[in-house]
Enzyme design. Structure first.
Site, PDB file in Angstrom:
ATOM      1  N   LYS A  42     -10.262  55.512  -9.352  1.00  0.00           N
ATOM      2  CA  LYS A  42     -10.229  56.934  -9.101  1.00  0.00           C
ATOM      3  C   LYS A  42      -9.794  57.244  -7.688  1.00  0.00           C
ATOM      4  CE  LYS A  42     -14.548  57.268 -11.688  1.00  0.00           C
ATOM      5  NZ  LYS A  42     -16.002  57.511 -11.513  1.00  0.00           N
ATOM      6  N   GLU A  97      -2.072  53.605  -4.204  1.00  0.00           N
ATOM      7  CA  GLU A  97      -3.452  53.121  -4.108  1.00  0.00           C
ATOM      8  C   GLU A  97      -4.119  53.759  -2.889  1.00  0.00           C
ATOM      9  OE1 GLU A  97      -6.076  52.233  -5.166  1.00  0.00           O
ATOM     10  OE2 GLU A  97      -6.355  50.061  -5.254  1.00  0.00           O
ATOM     11  N   ASP A  98      -5.444  53.880  -2.951  1.00  0.00           N
ATOM     12  CA  ASP A  98      -6.149  54.501  -1.820  1.00  0.00           C
ATOM     13  C   ASP A  98      -6.155  53.603  -0.594  1.00  0.00           C
ATOM     14  OD1 ASP A  98      -7.918  52.681  -2.978  1.00  0.00           O
ATOM     15  OD2 ASP A  98      -9.617  54.051  -3.044  1.00  0.00           O
ATOM     16  N   ASP A 101      -7.304  46.434   1.063  1.00  0.00           N
ATOM     17  CA  ASP A 101      -8.337  45.802   1.889  1.00  0.00           C
ATOM     18  C   ASP A 101      -8.190  44.286   1.754  1.00  0.00           C
ATOM     19  OD1 ASP A 101     -10.574  45.226   3.360  1.00  0.00           O
ATOM     20  OD2 ASP A 101     -11.997  46.271   2.088  1.00  0.00           O
ATOM     21  N   ASP A 159     -14.872  56.904  -1.951  1.00  0.00           N
ATOM     22  CA  ASP A 159     -16.276  57.231  -2.196  1.00  0.00           C
ATOM     23  C   ASP A 159     -17.240  56.227  -1.579  1.00  0.00           C
ATOM     24  OD1 ASP A 159     -15.510  55.097  -4.059  1.00  0.00           O
ATOM     25  OD2 ASP A 159     -17.510  55.404  -4.907  1.00  0.00           O
TER      26      ASP A 159
END
Ligand code: XMP
Ligand code: MG
Length: 180
Positions: A42, A97-98, A101, A159
């Site tokens: 999300k 993509e957010d 990492d 989040d």
């Protein structure tokens, strides 16, 4: 500012300006290719909604949701919870993509999508934590919104325990906000 946020790392204005630049970069590279932009749910949904509107040419939208296998993280296994709906063979695909990492999830997604016979595959990440990359992962994003230091960030889609995704800026949580 939200009471649980310690520091704003990226303001709404900084984000807006960078999105505009990324839209121009994508237009230069994909303007005549009718690319398929894949949103990784999300976390990327806010970035995605802004990016596709910064891309001033034909494109198509697809959505995927993935989740890491608990306990086997080192293998980089991911579960596909939701797959794309259309045939991607021969298509120019960009994953949005957010955050990049460790790189494990995107590496798995790329392998999965490449097997579908795409014409090309690139990664556009809102954030990149270069220090976070897992050993042995050489994957890099082709387009990066902002490189950031190795801190846990929330907002603009990201989040903590499903909260804070709707903050319009990117922030660092106060330490006490983690205590539940
Ligand atoms: P990789 O496989 O590159 O996965 O480690 C990236 C995914 O990990 C999550 N992630 C974060 N989520 N704040 C978040 O809210 C962070 O600072 C952060 N760092 C990693 C995120 O789901 C991303 O897709
Ligand atoms: Mg998350």
């Amino acid at each position: 500012m939200h009471k649980n946020i310690q520091e704003i790392l990226l303001s709404e204005e900084q984000i807006r300006n960078r999105i505009r630049e990324l839209g121009v970069e994508l237009l230069r590279d994909y303007g005549d290719k009718n690319p398929v932009f894949i949103c990784i749910l999300k976390g990327a949904v806010v970035f995605y909604a802004d990016m596709i509107r910064a891309f001033d040419a034909h494109c198509e939208m697809e959505f995927m949701q993935i989740s890491s296998y608990q306990g086997t993280q080192s293998t980089g296994s991911v579960m596909i919870l939701q797959d794309v709906k259309q045939d991607l063979a021969g298509r120019h695909v960009v994953i949005l993509e957010d955050i990049l990492d460790t790189g494990r999830s995107l590496q798995a997604v790329c392998k999965y999508l490449e097997a579908k016979g795409v014409a090309s595959l690139k990664i556009c990440a809102f954030l990149d934590k270069p220090e976070g990359r897992a050993p042995g992962i050489t994957l890099e994003a082709d387009y990066v919104g902002f490189p950031i230091p190795n801190a846990f960030v929330v907002g603009y889609g990201l989040d903590y325990d499903e909260a804070y995704r709707n903050l319009p800026y990117l922030g660092i949580l106060k330490p006490e906000a983690y205590a539940k």
